[in-house]
Enzyme design. Structure first.
Site, mmCIF file in Angstrom:
data_model
loop_
_atom_site.group_PDB
_atom_site.id
_atom_site.type_symbol
_atom_site.label_atom_id
_atom_site.label_comp_id
_atom_site.label_asym_id
_atom_site.label_seq_id
_atom_site.Cartn_x
_atom_site.Cartn_y
_atom_site.Cartn_z
ATOM 1 N N SER A 58 0.809 -1.230 0.000
ATOM 2 C CA SER A 58 0.000 0.000 0.000
ATOM 3 C C SER A 58 0.848 1.289 0.000
ATOM 4 C CB SER A 58 -1.029 -0.006 1.130
ATOM 5 O OG SER A 58 -0.391 -0.143 2.370
ATOM 6 N N GLN A 78 -2.579 -4.308 -25.232
ATOM 7 C CA GLN A 78 -1.889 -5.041 -24.169
ATOM 8 C C GLN A 78 -1.775 -4.170 -22.915
ATOM 9 O OE1 GLN A 78 1.815 -6.473 -25.872
ATOM 10 N NE2 GLN A 78 0.775 -7.952 -27.156
ATOM 11 N N TRP A 79 -1.518 -2.893 -23.136
ATOM 12 C CA TRP A 79 -1.327 -1.942 -22.021
ATOM 13 C C TRP A 79 -2.629 -1.769 -21.235
ATOM 14 C CZ3 TRP A 79 3.167 1.577 -23.268
ATOM 15 C CH2 TRP A 79 3.605 2.292 -22.143
ATOM 16 N N PHE A 80 -3.724 -1.750 -21.981
ATOM 17 C CA PHE A 80 -5.040 -1.473 -21.400
ATOM 18 C C PHE A 80 -5.434 -2.515 -20.345
ATOM 19 C CE2 PHE A 80 -9.739 -1.337 -21.562
ATOM 20 C CZ PHE A 80 -9.933 0.027 -21.367
ATOM 21 N N GLU A 95 -7.927 8.713 -24.638
ATOM 22 C CA GLU A 95 -7.274 8.307 -25.877
ATOM 23 C C GLU A 95 -7.813 9.150 -27.025
ATOM 24 O OE1 GLU A 95 -7.283 4.054 -26.262
ATOM 25 O OE2 GLU A 95 -7.295 4.186 -28.435
ATOM 26 N N ARG A 99 -13.238 8.585 -34.025
ATOM 27 C CA ARG A 99 -14.645 8.885 -34.335
ATOM 28 C C ARG A 99 -14.712 10.284 -34.924
ATOM 29 N NH1 ARG A 99 -18.894 8.447 -29.844
ATOM 30 N NH2 ARG A 99 -20.238 8.651 -31.653
ATOM 31 N N ARG A 167 -13.472 4.532 -40.629
ATOM 32 C CA ARG A 167 -12.207 4.021 -40.059
ATOM 33 C C ARG A 167 -12.117 2.498 -40.098
ATOM 34 N NH1 ARG A 167 -12.942 4.905 -33.493
ATOM 35 N NH2 ARG A 167 -15.109 4.273 -33.411
ATOM 36 N N ARG A 195 6.290 -6.568 -18.602
ATOM 37 C CA ARG A 195 6.567 -6.218 -19.999
ATOM 38 C C ARG A 195 8.054 -6.028 -20.302
ATOM 39 N NH1 ARG A 195 2.110 -8.168 -22.505
ATOM 40 N NH2 ARG A 195 0.306 -7.592 -21.261
HETATM 41 C C1 LIG Z 1 3.400 -12.428 -21.656
HETATM 42 C C2 LIG Z 1 1.953 -12.107 -21.476
HETATM 43 C C3 LIG Z 1 0.997 -12.740 -22.250
HETATM 44 C C4 LIG Z 1 -0.368 -12.437 -22.089
HETATM 45 N N1 LIG Z 1 -1.301 -13.061 -22.880
HETATM 46 C C5 LIG Z 1 -2.600 -12.754 -22.730
HETATM 47 C C6 LIG Z 1 -3.597 -13.377 -23.541
HETATM 48 O O1 LIG Z 1 -3.300 -14.209 -24.362
HETATM 49 N N2 LIG Z 1 -4.889 -13.014 -23.371
HETATM 50 C C7 LIG Z 1 -5.274 -12.103 -22.414
HETATM 51 O O2 LIG Z 1 -6.461 -11.824 -22.277
HETATM 52 N N3 LIG Z 1 -4.361 -11.498 -21.635
HETATM 53 C C8 LIG Z 1 -3.040 -11.796 -21.768
HETATM 54 N N4 LIG Z 1 -2.117 -11.173 -20.984
HETATM 55 C C9 LIG Z 1 -2.579 -10.145 -20.054
HETATM 56 C C10 LIG Z 1 -2.687 -10.685 -18.610
HETATM 57 O O3 LIG Z 1 -3.664 -11.691 -18.526
HETATM 58 C C11 LIG Z 1 -3.064 -9.526 -17.652
HETATM 59 O O4 LIG Z 1 -4.364 -9.056 -17.961
HETATM 60 C C12 LIG Z 1 -2.115 -8.376 -17.753
HETATM 61 O O5 LIG Z 1 -0.798 -8.864 -17.696
HETATM 62 C C13 LIG Z 1 -2.380 -7.371 -16.626
HETATM 63 O O6 LIG Z 1 -1.960 -7.939 -15.427
HETATM 64 P P1 LIG Z 1 -2.871 -7.922 -14.133
HETATM 65 O O7 LIG Z 1 -4.197 -8.540 -14.374
HETATM 66 O O8 LIG Z 1 -2.014 -8.511 -13.046
HETATM 67 O O9 LIG Z 1 -3.016 -6.318 -13.923
HETATM 68 P P2 LIG Z 1 -4.042 -5.506 -13.074
HETATM 69 O O10 LIG Z 1 -5.418 -5.648 -13.596
HETATM 70 O O11 LIG Z 1 -3.504 -4.121 -13.032
HETATM 71 O O12 LIG Z 1 -4.017 -6.204 -11.674
HETATM 72 C C14 LIG Z 1 -2.897 -6.010 -10.796
HETATM 73 C C15 LIG Z 1 -2.958 -7.028 -9.686
HETATM 74 O O13 LIG Z 1 -4.089 -6.756 -8.870
HETATM 75 C C16 LIG Z 1 -4.618 -7.994 -8.366
HETATM 76 N N5 LIG Z 1 -6.013 -8.105 -8.808
HETATM 77 C C17 LIG Z 1 -6.546 -7.647 -9.951
HETATM 78 N N6 LIG Z 1 -7.852 -7.894 -10.018
HETATM 79 C C18 LIG Z 1 -8.152 -8.552 -8.898
HETATM 80 C C19 LIG Z 1 -9.341 -9.120 -8.395
HETATM 81 N N7 LIG Z 1 -10.494 -9.047 -9.055
HETATM 82 N N8 LIG Z 1 -9.291 -9.746 -7.195
HETATM 83 C C20 LIG Z 1 -8.142 -9.830 -6.505
HETATM 84 N N9 LIG Z 1 -6.972 -9.321 -6.925
HETATM 85 C C21 LIG Z 1 -6.979 -8.697 -8.104
HETATM 86 C C22 LIG Z 1 -3.764 -9.115 -8.914
HETATM 87 O O14 LIG Z 1 -2.756 -9.436 -7.962
HETATM 88 C C23 LIG Z 1 -3.134 -8.479 -10.132
HETATM 89 O O15 LIG Z 1 -1.899 -9.061 -10.489
HETATM 90 C C24 LIG Z 1 -0.764 -11.475 -21.120
HETATM 91 C C25 LIG Z 1 0.209 -10.850 -20.331
HETATM 92 C C26 LIG Z 1 1.544 -11.141 -20.497
HETATM 93 C C27 LIG Z 1 2.560 -10.432 -19.635
#
Ligand SMILES: Cc1cc2nc3c(=O)[nH]c(=O)nc-3n(C[C@H](O)[C@H](O)[C@H](O)COP(=O)(O)OP(=O)(O)OC[C@H]3O[C@@H](n4cnc5c(N)ncnc54)[C@H](O)[C@@H]3O)c2cc1C
Length: 231
Positions: A58, A78-80, A95, A99, A167, A195
């Site tokens: 925190s 991917q960033w989103f 963004e 449109r 578009r 990343r």
């Molecule tokens: C190499 C690679 C390949 C990938 N391939 C794919 C793919 O094929 N398809 C696809 O859809 N995505 C893919 N992703 C995206 C991946 O699934 C994640 O959505 C993305 O990396 C964001 O990470 P995150 O969910 O941890 O991030 P955030 O949403 O920012 O979450 C951060 C952290 O908060 C916690 N958290 C988030 N939500 C909750 C919740 N509801 N309850 C409890 N804890 C929570 C978790 O600890 C999480 O790690 C890929 C990512 C990487 C790095």
């Protein structure tokens, strides 16, 4: 140091504003003992290491940074996915919109030496670079494809079609989009860990390197503690 780093052929990442410092992290943690540091000393550095190591995350959410990014849509998608602690979880991901016609469409075109082969291991996105002769051919084909898409887009506009439908003719994955991303230091470091890793797509890794370079000087102790060292 410049606050803008060029990425890919036409993209960039720009640090708009860092908010807070390593001290914000330290003082957020020390408030439990009603203590406050005025400047970072060795005890504070050890505290940051301890917080990161033990998963006391925190305090890292009391520091933020705001960026502007110009990247192909495939990178933006991917960033989103970084939702928690990023501004689109709380407020809005801002963004540029096609449109409304805001600027000329711009596309990412890999250079002749930048085309990569299919991977041997299906867990990796791509393999070794292909022969530049093949790369050159694909680069030319892609430029033709973009020209054709743009011509159809302009044709639809001339027919009186709205920009938000015209578009559909633009090659989407390579289209550059611009957005602003504000995220907590914890969220930024989570993004960097994923990343900068070797299994991330090369293009987003190049942006992550830019983010790292811009953010590290403002939060050196926290970034050192939170971001694993990648090759
Ligand atoms: C190499 C690679 C390949 C990938 N391939 C794919 C793919 O094929 N398809 C696809 O859809 N995505 C893919 N992703 C995206 C991946 O699934 C994640 O959505 C993305 O990396 C964001 O990470 P995150 O969910 O941890 O991030 P955030 O949403 O920012 O979450 C951060 C952290 O908060 C916690 N958290 C988030 N939500 C909750 C919740 N509801 N309850 C409890 N804890 C929570 C978790 O600890 C999480 O790690 C890929 C990512 C990487 C790095």
């Amino acid at each position: 140091m410049s606050n803008k780093i060029t990425v890919l052929d036409k993209g960039y990442v720009r640090l708009i504003e860092p908010m807070g410092s390593d001290l914000s992290v330290v003082n957020a943690a020390r408030v439990s003992f009603d203590k406050e540091s005025g400047r970072i000393d060795d005890r504070d550095k050890r505290l940051i290491q301890f917080l990161a190591r033990e998963g006391h995350t925190s305090p890292f959410r009391h520091a933020f940074a705001s960026f502007e990014i110009y990247a192909p849509l495939m990178v933006a998608r991917q960033w989103f996915k970084y939702i928690v602690g990023s501004d689109h979880a709380m407020d809005g991901w801002n963004e540029s919109s096609r449109r409304y016609i805001t600027e000329e469409p711009t596309f990412y075109v890999p250079g002749k030496e930048e085309w990569r082969s299919a991977p041997e291991n299906s867990k990796q996105g791509s393999g070794k670079p292909v022969d530049p002769l093949i790369g050159n051919m694909l680069m030319n084909e892609m430029e033709n494809h973009i020209r054709k898409g743009e011509a159809l887009y302009n044709f639809a506009i001339e027919q009186g079609i709205c920009a938000e439908q015209a578009r559909l003719f633009l090659p989407a994955y390579s289209l550059y989009v611009r957005w602003r991303w504000t995220a907590s230091l914890q969220s930024i470091c989570h993004f960097l860990n994923e990343r900068l890793a070797s299994d991330a797509q090369n293009e987003i890794t190049q942006y992550a390197k830019g983010v790292y370079e811009l953010v590290e000087p403002h939060f050196p102790e926290s970034v050192k503690a939170l971001v694993k060292q990648h090759e």
